[in-house]
Write a protein that holds these residues in place. Structure first.
Motif, PDB file in Angstrom:
ATOM      1  N   MET A 261       0.836  -1.202   0.000  1.00  8.45           N
ATOM      2  CA  MET A 261       0.000   0.000   0.000  1.00  8.45           C
ATOM      3  C   MET A 261       0.871   1.253   0.000  1.00  8.45           C
ATOM      4  SD  MET A 261      -3.311  -0.728  -0.082  1.00  8.45           S
ATOM      5  CE  MET A 261      -4.135   0.700   0.620  1.00  8.45           C
ATOM      6  N   VAL A 262       1.883   1.278   0.848  1.00  3.23           N
ATOM      7  CA  VAL A 262       2.770   2.439   0.942  1.00  3.23           C
ATOM      8  C   VAL A 262       3.509   2.644  -0.372  1.00  3.23           C
ATOM      9  CG1 VAL A 262       4.803   3.394   2.093  1.00  3.23           C
ATOM     10  CG2 VAL A 262       3.007   2.288   3.445  1.00  3.23           C
ATOM     11  N   ARG A 263       4.013   1.547  -0.954  1.00  3.45           N
ATOM     12  CA  ARG A 263       4.723   1.661  -2.227  1.00  3.45           C
ATOM     13  C   ARG A 263       3.816   2.196  -3.336  1.00  3.45           C
ATOM     14  NH1 ARG A 263       7.502  -3.346  -0.843  1.00  3.45           N
ATOM     15  NH2 ARG A 263       5.920  -4.507  -2.010  1.00  3.45           N
ATOM     16  N   ALA A 264       2.574   1.721  -3.355  1.00  2.13           N
ATOM     17  CA  ALA A 264       1.638   2.155  -4.391  1.00  2.13           C
ATOM     18  C   ALA A 264       1.346   3.658  -4.275  1.00  2.13           C
ATOM     19  CB  ALA A 264       0.338   1.364  -4.291  1.00  2.13           C
ATOM     20  N   VAL A 265       1.179   4.130  -3.053  1.00  5.76           N
ATOM     21  CA  VAL A 265       0.932   5.562  -2.848  1.00  5.76           C
ATOM     22  C   VAL A 265       2.178   6.366  -3.200  1.00  5.76           C
ATOM     23  CG1 VAL A 265       0.409   7.338  -1.125  1.00  5.76           C
ATOM     24  CG2 VAL A 265      -0.880   5.193  -1.137  1.00  5.76           C
ATOM     25  N   ASN A 266       3.339   5.848  -2.844  1.00  6.19           N
ATOM     26  CA  ASN A 266       4.582   6.552  -3.162  1.00  6.19           C
ATOM     27  C   ASN A 266       4.805   6.659  -4.667  1.00  6.19           C
ATOM     28  OD1 ASN A 266       5.191   7.065  -0.506  1.00  6.19           O
ATOM     29  ND2 ASN A 266       6.559   5.307  -0.271  1.00  6.19           N
ATOM     30  N   ILE A 267       4.380   5.650  -5.410  1.00  5.53           N
ATOM     31  CA  ILE A 267       4.465   5.726  -6.872  1.00  5.53           C
ATOM     32  C   ILE A 267       3.586   6.864  -7.382  1.00  5.53           C
ATOM     33  CG2 ILE A 267       3.800   4.542  -9.010  1.00  5.53           C
ATOM     34  CD1 ILE A 267       4.803   1.947  -7.691  1.00  5.53           C
ATOM     35  N   ALA A 268       2.390   6.981  -6.812  1.00  8.25           N
ATOM     36  CA  ALA A 268       1.492   8.073  -7.211  1.00  8.25           C
ATOM     37  C   ALA A 268       2.049   9.436  -6.806  1.00  8.25           C
ATOM     38  CB  ALA A 268       0.114   7.870  -6.600  1.00  8.25           C
ATOM     39  N   LYS A 269       2.908   9.469  -5.822  1.00  5.17           N
ATOM     40  CA  LYS A 269       3.530  10.736  -5.417  1.00  5.17           C
ATOM     41  C   LYS A 269       4.577  11.203  -6.426  1.00  5.17           C
ATOM     42  CE  LYS A 269       2.935  10.699  -0.394  1.00  5.17           C
ATOM     43  NZ  LYS A 269       3.615  10.802   0.925  1.00  5.17           N
ATOM     44  N   SER A 316       0.071  12.729  -5.653  1.00  4.87           N
ATOM     45  CA  SER A 316      -1.018  12.058  -4.942  1.00  4.87           C
ATOM     46  C   SER A 316      -1.633  12.953  -3.872  1.00  4.87           C
ATOM     47  CB  SER A 316      -0.494  10.779  -4.283  1.00  4.87           C
ATOM     48  OG  SER A 316      -1.460  10.247  -3.395  1.00  4.87           O
ATOM     49  N   LEU A 317      -2.964  12.868  -3.752  1.00  7.23           N
ATOM     50  CA  LEU A 317      -3.666  13.573  -2.682  1.00  7.23           C
ATOM     51  C   LEU A 317      -3.695  12.753  -1.397  1.00  7.23           C
ATOM     52  CD1 LEU A 317      -6.624  14.985  -4.793  1.00  7.23           C
ATOM     53  CD2 LEU A 317      -4.970  16.371  -3.524  1.00  7.23           C
ATOM     54  N   THR A 318      -3.396  11.465  -1.476  1.00 13.50           N
ATOM     55  CA  THR A 318      -3.371  10.626  -0.281  1.00 13.50           C
ATOM     56  C   THR A 318      -1.940  10.268   0.082  1.00 13.50           C
ATOM     57  OG1 THR A 318      -3.745   8.656  -1.654  1.00 13.50           O
ATOM     58  CG2 THR A 318      -5.661   9.628  -0.556  1.00 13.50           C
ATOM     59  N   HIS A 319      -1.778   9.808   1.310  1.00 15.27           N
ATOM     60  CA  HIS A 319      -0.467   9.469   1.851  1.00 15.27           C
ATOM     61  C   HIS A 319      -0.598   8.188   2.668  1.00 15.27           C
ATOM     62  CE1 HIS A 319       0.441  13.717   0.934  1.00 15.27           C
ATOM     63  NE2 HIS A 319      -0.768  13.942   1.441  1.00 15.27           N
ATOM     64  N   ALA A 320       0.510   7.449   2.770  1.00 19.08           N
ATOM     65  CA  ALA A 320       0.511   6.217   3.567  1.00 19.08           C
ATOM     66  C   ALA A 320       1.877   6.042   4.209  1.00 19.08           C
ATOM     67  CB  ALA A 320       0.177   5.004   2.691  1.00 19.08           C
ATOM     68  N   SER A 321       1.878   5.453   5.399  1.00 21.69           N
ATOM     69  CA  SER A 321       3.148   5.224   6.088  1.00 21.69           C
ATOM     70  C   SER A 321       3.029   4.048   7.043  1.00 21.69           C
ATOM     71  CB  SER A 321       3.583   6.474   6.865  1.00 21.69           C
ATOM     72  OG  SER A 321       2.720   6.698   7.977  1.00 21.69           O
ATOM     73  N   ILE A 322       4.188   3.506   7.402  1.00 25.72           N
ATOM     74  CA  ILE A 322       4.284   2.507   8.478  1.00 25.72           C
ATOM     75  C   ILE A 322       5.254   3.076   9.498  1.00 25.72           C
ATOM     76  CG2 ILE A 322       4.905   0.146   9.104  1.00 25.72           C
ATOM     77  CD1 ILE A 322       4.480  -0.587   6.129  1.00 25.72           C
ATOM     78  N   GLU A 323       4.761   3.353  10.687  1.00 24.05           N
ATOM     79  CA  GLU A 323       5.586   3.928  11.749  1.00 24.05           C
ATOM     80  C   GLU A 323       5.280   3.215  13.060  1.00 24.05           C
ATOM     81  OE1 GLU A 323       4.946   8.123  11.981  1.00 24.05           O
ATOM     82  OE2 GLU A 323       4.924   8.377   9.799  1.00 24.05           O
ATOM     83  N   ASP A 324       6.330   2.690  13.693  1.00 26.56           N
ATOM     84  CA  ASP A 324       6.167   2.011  14.999  1.00 26.56           C
ATOM     85  C   ASP A 324       5.074   0.952  14.934  1.00 26.56           C
ATOM     86  OD1 ASP A 324       8.133   3.686  16.105  1.00 26.56           O
ATOM     87  OD2 ASP A 324       6.628   5.220  16.544  1.00 26.56           O
ATOM     88  N   ASP A 325       5.126   0.132  13.868  1.00 29.39           N
ATOM     89  CA  ASP A 325       4.163  -0.958  13.669  1.00 29.39           C
ATOM     90  C   ASP A 325       2.726  -0.475  13.499  1.00 29.39           C
ATOM     91  OD1 ASP A 325       6.120  -2.961  13.784  1.00 29.39           O
ATOM     92  OD2 ASP A 325       6.072  -2.942  15.981  1.00 29.39           O
ATOM     93  N   GLN A 326       2.562   0.799  13.132  1.00 28.93           N
ATOM     94  CA  GLN A 326       1.238   1.359  12.847  1.00 28.93           C
ATOM     95  C   GLN A 326       1.143   1.703  11.363  1.00 28.93           C
ATOM     96  OE1 GLN A 326      -1.668   2.473  14.861  1.00 28.93           O
ATOM     97  NE2 GLN A 326      -0.863   0.887  16.218  1.00 28.93           N
ATOM     98  N   PHE A 327       0.071   1.242  10.724  1.00 30.32           N
ATOM     99  CA  PHE A 327      -0.205   1.618   9.349  1.00 30.32           C
ATOM    100  C   PHE A 327      -1.105   2.837   9.366  1.00 30.32           C
ATOM    101  CE2 PHE A 327      -3.202   1.495   5.749  1.00 30.32           C
ATOM    102  CZ  PHE A 327      -2.310   1.614   4.700  1.00 30.32           C
TER     103      PHE A 327
END
Length: 440
Positions: A261-269, A316-327
């Protein structure tokens, strides 16, 4: 060759239809019959629709659907959506259900400032113009007092007026850049009314300003209009959960799914070709709610895409991250919308839509609309990185194809059951339909 027509707008609806059918369709009787099928049987309701726009000849229907189970700030919503595209309502509903057991959606209003501008040309000393504006500003506000009085009672009004020198971009070009708070109204008419008074005041008072030369007094007003670019009228919507709680049924593992999911959003960025389609998916959800609630989806689209380009590159208008085991998955988007004025007080289905949404304020509607966009994007990206977008989309599109083919109700049911276990491409549906029809 078809001759131009004079006075078309003055013709009766029946006469308009007769002229259109005669000159632009192959079967005028069939056209008339079709157009009349979409009229409301209630004459008063049809008259109301006829008067929304000019030269109305019939109604153009869109499906009005419901996406349930949206938990937003710990409050449960069923969201009305008006849209013709298959799978949008289903995808939004699926995302809502997915996040319902994971804490739901959280939202924050980051700003509600609207913008309007008076564009004008001035040939003269820029410093003298600045001094003139400083002296003029109280008069500008005084001259719109009758317009702003009621808005100010509700807590809104004019929040700022500034003179901007734009001569570096265009010779002799200046503007009054004005900001507004319009509370529960989208505010277009309010803003434009204020701007037109500003323009008249600016031009008239320049004639009497003693420091101006005759040339400098001759300020040319080009136009006075609100802007649909509203970078300070923004809402944030987000979802988050522990990575271990994330795993959907069609993913290998929670962590792998989160990374995809994070990679897909980063591609859109970083890739505008992907970002455009990525954001189009967001707008599938947003436009559907905006339209159902009687707001201007074209203005929302323009503002959103401008915001996506605000840093000099479309992203991209959306963002995604994984931080401290939180999506985390979130969106920040400008939404200049209202819950009073315009069609919100006129269109019966808009009234129902707002009632279904528990009669939200403009800020609450901003939150709901942003959530719909975020949910739509989550569902789309989730499909892309797992099963692929076509599996779900084509199954939802199946009935459209079957209706085009003229399938009977019994044939539809047989083929719907068939494609529950088989891939539904257009060619596969046509082949299966022909085989069924021919008893192959």
């Amino acid at each position: 060759m078809i001759a131009p027509i004079e006075g078309f707008s003055k013709l009766s609806k029946e006469a308009k239809i007769s002229w259109i059918a005669k000159h632009y369709t192959h079967n005028s009787e069939q056209t008339l019959e079709l157009l009349q099928q979409y009229w409301n049987k209630d004459a008063q309701l049809q008259k109301l629709h006829d008067e929304f726009i000019e030269n109305t000849i019939t109604n153009f229907y869109l499906p009005f659907g419901i996406a349930p189970n949206f938990l937003i700030n710990d409050r449960l919503y069923a969201i009305p959506m008006a849209i013709e595209e298959s799978s949008v309502v289903a995808a939004a509903s699926k995302a809502a259900k997915f996040w319902l057991s994971r804490g739901g959606f959280k939202t924050t209003i980051l700003g509600t400032e609207k913008v309007g501008q008076v564009h004008f040309m001035y040939t003269g000393d820029a410093e003298k113009l600045a001094q003139f504006f400083s002296a003029l500003k109280p008069q500008l506000l005084a001259n719109v007092a009758s317009i702003t009085k009621n808005m100010e009672k509700r807590g809104g009004g004019i929040s700022g007026i500034e003179l901007r020198n734009k001569t570096a971009e265009l010779e002799n070009y200046y503007q009054l850049h004005c900001t507004f708070e319009t509370m529960n109204a989208m505010g277009a008419n309010f803003i434009n009314s204020c701007l037109e008074v500003f323009a008249k005041t600016l031009k008239a008072e320049a004639q009497n300003y003693p420091a101006f030369t005759d040339q400098e007094k001759d300020i040319e007003i080009v136009m006075s209009i609100l802007s649909n670019n509203v970078p300070n009228c923004v809402v944030r919507a987000e979802v988050s959960c522990a990575v271990n709680d994330l795993k959907p049924q069609d993913a290998a593992s929670s962590l792998e799914f989160a990374k995809k999911m994070v990679r897909a959003v980063n591609i859109a960025k970083v890739e505008p070709f992907r970002a455009v389609t990525h954001n189009k998916g967001i707008m599938n959800g947003i436009d559907a709610v905006v339209l159902a609630t009687g707001n201007d989806f074209r203005a929302i689209e323009a503002g959103a895409h401008a915001y996506a380009s605000k840093d000099g590159k479309y992203t991209s208008l959306t963002h995604a991250s994984i931080e401290d085991d939180q999506f985390k998955f979130w969106i920040e988007i400008p939404l200049a919308i209202g819950t009073v004025g315009g069609l919100t007080n006129l269109h019966p289905l808009v009234k129902v839509a707002l009632e279904i949404l528990q009669n939200p304020t403009a800020k609450e509607l901003m939150e709901i609309v942003a959530v719909a966009g975020l949910a739509q994007n989550f569902a789309a990206v989730k499909s892309l990185v797992t099963t692929g977008i076509q599996q779900g989309h084509m199954k939802m599109h199946l009935l459209n194809i079957l209706n085009q083919l003229g399938a009977t109700e019994a044939e539809k049911q047989t083929l719907v059951n068939h494609f529950k276990k088989n891939t539904a491409s257009h060619s596969a549906v046509v082949t299966a339909f022909e085989a069924l029809r021919n008893n192959v």
